[in-house]
Design a protein around this motif. Structure first.
Motif, PDB file in Angstrom:
ATOM      1  N   PHE A  29       0.837  -1.194   0.000  1.00  0.00           N
ATOM      2  CA  PHE A  29       0.000   0.000   0.000  1.00  0.00           C
ATOM      3  C   PHE A  29       0.866   1.236   0.000  1.00  0.00           C
ATOM      4  CE2 PHE A  29      -3.434   2.791   0.695  1.00  0.00           C
ATOM      5  CZ  PHE A  29      -3.065   3.695   1.682  1.00  0.00           C
ATOM      6  N   ARG A  30       1.911   1.189   0.816  1.00  0.00           N
ATOM      7  CA  ARG A  30       2.813   2.332   0.920  1.00  0.00           C
ATOM      8  C   ARG A  30       4.197   1.843   1.334  1.00  0.00           C
ATOM      9  NH1 ARG A  30       0.396   4.569   4.754  1.00  0.00           N
ATOM     10  NH2 ARG A  30       1.764   3.810   6.410  1.00  0.00           N
ATOM     11  N   ILE A  31       5.222   2.416   0.732  1.00  0.00           N
ATOM     12  CA  ILE A  31       6.590   2.166   1.171  1.00  0.00           C
ATOM     13  C   ILE A  31       7.086   3.387   1.923  1.00  0.00           C
ATOM     14  CG2 ILE A  31       8.960   1.685   0.495  1.00  0.00           C
ATOM     15  CD1 ILE A  31       7.933   0.182  -1.895  1.00  0.00           C
ATOM     16  N   ASN A  32       7.524   3.180   3.110  1.00  0.00           N
ATOM     17  CA  ASN A  32       8.051   4.269   3.938  1.00  0.00           C
ATOM     18  C   ASN A  32       9.551   4.428   3.650  1.00  0.00           C
ATOM     19  OD1 ASN A  32       5.476   4.719   5.193  1.00  0.00           O
ATOM     20  ND2 ASN A  32       5.846   2.852   6.350  1.00  0.00           N
ATOM     21  N   ASP A  33      10.401   4.187   4.620  1.00  0.00           N
ATOM     22  CA  ASP A  33      11.831   4.321   4.397  1.00  0.00           C
ATOM     23  C   ASP A  33      12.358   3.207   3.498  1.00  0.00           C
ATOM     24  OD1 ASP A  33      12.633   5.372   7.804  1.00  0.00           O
ATOM     25  OD2 ASP A  33      11.615   6.384   6.143  1.00  0.00           O
ATOM     26  N   MET A  34      13.358   3.552   2.694  1.00  0.00           N
ATOM     27  CA  MET A  34      14.105   2.572   1.902  1.00  0.00           C
ATOM     28  C   MET A  34      15.585   2.813   2.197  1.00  0.00           C
ATOM     29  SD  MET A  34      12.003   2.883  -1.699  1.00  0.00           S
ATOM     30  CE  MET A  34      12.190   1.181  -2.257  1.00  0.00           C
ATOM     31  N   ALA A  35      16.352   1.749   2.297  1.00  0.00           N
ATOM     32  CA  ALA A  35      17.733   1.926   2.723  1.00  0.00           C
ATOM     33  C   ALA A  35      18.646   0.873   2.100  1.00  0.00           C
ATOM     34  CB  ALA A  35      17.832   1.842   4.247  1.00  0.00           C
ATOM     35  N   TRP A  36      19.919   1.195   2.101  1.00  0.00           N
ATOM     36  CA  TRP A  36      20.975   0.263   1.714  1.00  0.00           C
ATOM     37  C   TRP A  36      21.894   0.042   2.906  1.00  0.00           C
ATOM     38  CZ3 TRP A  36      21.011  -2.466  -2.669  1.00  0.00           C
ATOM     39  CH2 TRP A  36      20.248  -2.017  -3.734  1.00  0.00           C
ATOM     40  N   PHE A  37      22.190  -1.220   3.145  1.00  0.00           N
ATOM     41  CA  PHE A  37      23.166  -1.631   4.152  1.00  0.00           C
ATOM     42  C   PHE A  37      24.272  -2.403   3.432  1.00  0.00           C
ATOM     43  CE2 PHE A  37      21.141  -0.999   8.372  1.00  0.00           C
ATOM     44  CZ  PHE A  37      19.896  -0.553   7.952  1.00  0.00           C
ATOM     45  N   VAL A  48      24.397   2.207   4.998  1.00  0.00           N
ATOM     46  CA  VAL A  48      25.101   3.022   4.014  1.00  0.00           C
ATOM     47  C   VAL A  48      24.317   4.308   3.737  1.00  0.00           C
ATOM     48  CG1 VAL A  48      25.982   3.135   1.654  1.00  0.00           C
ATOM     49  CG2 VAL A  48      26.143   0.989   2.958  1.00  0.00           C
ATOM     50  N   ALA A  49      23.037   4.158   3.455  1.00  0.00           N
ATOM     51  CA  ALA A  49      22.222   5.329   3.141  1.00  0.00           C
ATOM     52  C   ALA A  49      20.755   4.975   3.292  1.00  0.00           C
ATOM     53  CB  ALA A  49      22.505   5.832   1.730  1.00  0.00           C
ATOM     54  N   LEU A  50      19.961   5.991   3.602  1.00  0.00           N
ATOM     55  CA  LEU A  50      18.525   5.818   3.801  1.00  0.00           C
ATOM     56  C   LEU A  50      17.798   6.966   3.134  1.00  0.00           C
ATOM     57  CD1 LEU A  50      16.662   4.846   7.019  1.00  0.00           C
ATOM     58  CD2 LEU A  50      16.131   7.046   5.958  1.00  0.00           C
ATOM     59  N   ILE A  51      16.612   6.694   2.603  1.00  0.00           N
ATOM     60  CA  ILE A  51      15.781   7.740   2.019  1.00  0.00           C
ATOM     61  C   ILE A  51      14.355   7.543   2.503  1.00  0.00           C
ATOM     62  CG2 ILE A  51      15.440   6.411  -0.120  1.00  0.00           C
ATOM     63  CD1 ILE A  51      15.430   9.177  -1.588  1.00  0.00           C
ATOM     64  N   THR A  52      13.746   8.618   2.950  1.00  0.00           N
ATOM     65  CA  THR A  52      12.390   8.555   3.454  1.00  0.00           C
ATOM     66  C   THR A  52      11.379   8.657   2.309  1.00  0.00           C
ATOM     67  OG1 THR A  52      12.117  10.936   3.746  1.00  0.00           O
ATOM     68  CG2 THR A  52      13.185   9.726   5.544  1.00  0.00           C
ATOM     69  N   SER A  53      10.114   8.478   2.640  1.00  0.00           N
ATOM     70  CA  SER A  53       9.073   8.609   1.629  1.00  0.00           C
ATOM     71  C   SER A  53       8.994  10.025   1.087  1.00  0.00           C
ATOM     72  CB  SER A  53       7.727   8.180   2.203  1.00  0.00           C
ATOM     73  OG  SER A  53       7.409   8.953   3.345  1.00  0.00           O
ATOM     74  N   GLY A  54       9.435  10.975   1.886  1.00  0.00           N
ATOM     75  CA  GLY A  54       9.430  12.370   1.456  1.00  0.00           C
ATOM     76  C   GLY A  54      10.669  12.784   0.701  1.00  0.00           C
ATOM     77  N   GLY A  55      11.636  11.872   0.600  1.00  0.00           N
ATOM     78  CA  GLY A  55      12.844  12.164  -0.159  1.00  0.00           C
ATOM     79  C   GLY A  55      14.025  12.641   0.656  1.00  0.00           C
ATOM     80  N   SER A  56      13.876  12.741   1.967  1.00  0.00           N
ATOM     81  CA  SER A  56      15.024  13.108   2.794  1.00  0.00           C
ATOM     82  C   SER A  56      15.992  11.944   2.858  1.00  0.00           C
ATOM     83  CB  SER A  56      14.557  13.476   4.207  1.00  0.00           C
ATOM     84  OG  SER A  56      13.711  14.601   4.170  1.00  0.00           O
ATOM     85  N   THR A  57      17.270  12.270   2.884  1.00  0.00           N
ATOM     86  CA  THR A  57      18.290  11.217   2.867  1.00  0.00           C
ATOM     87  C   THR A  57      19.244  11.350   4.043  1.00  0.00           C
ATOM     88  OG1 THR A  57      19.790  12.515   1.469  1.00  0.00           O
ATOM     89  CG2 THR A  57      18.211  11.076   0.357  1.00  0.00           C
ATOM     90  N   ASN A  58      19.849  10.218   4.378  1.00  0.00           N
ATOM     91  CA  ASN A  58      20.871  10.160   5.405  1.00  0.00           C
ATOM     92  C   ASN A  58      21.933   9.198   4.891  1.00  0.00           C
ATOM     93  OD1 ASN A  58      22.302  10.354   7.807  1.00  0.00           O
ATOM     94  ND2 ASN A  58      21.097   8.757   8.805  1.00  0.00           N
TER      95      ASN A  58
END
Length: 121
Positions: A29-37, A48-58
């Motif tokens: 239905f919805r994907i929230n955070d997506m990340a690479w480890f 390694v990096a994370l991106i939120t549903s709103g496009g913010s990254t870490n």
């Protein structure tokens, strides 16, 4: 359930580039955070990096100037563009996504199967 299909790993010389992809499919239905480890031999898995549903990254400090995470929400896909690769980037890279199956359900984490990235010196 959700399936994650990773691709893009391989062998590259130091200084080269690779682009990893991870496509999610299934009951979404919805994907929230997506990340690479990543996990190197004998070491713990690390973010390694994370991106939120709103496009913010870490992004981890060790790769911040070289790696870029992005997502295509229409395709339920997350990418990791890796430039100027170094031998110390050698690891198995895993994607992780947080998915809500319905409007009213909780969210769940799913891991990809991993893709090997090897950087030769």
């Amino acid at each position: 359930q959700v399936q994650l299909a990773e691709s893009g790993g391989g062998l590259v010389q130091a200084g080269g580039s690779l682009r990893l992809s991870c496509a999610a499919s299934g009951t979404i239905f919805r994907i929230n955070d997506m990340a690479w480890f990543r996990q190197a031999p004998g070491k713990q898995r690390e973010l390694v990096a994370l991106i939120t549903s709103g496009g913010s990254t870490n992004t981890a400090d060790s790769v911040k100037d070289r790696f870029t995470i992005s997502r295509d929400s229409a395709k339920n896909t997350v990418y990791l563009q890796m430039n100027n690769l170094k031998p110390e980037d050698t690891a198995v890279y895993y994607c992780k996504v947080n998915v809500a199956h319905t409007r009213y359900s909780g969210s769940y984490h799913y891991w990809g199967q991993g893709t090997q990235v090897t950087v030769s010196s």
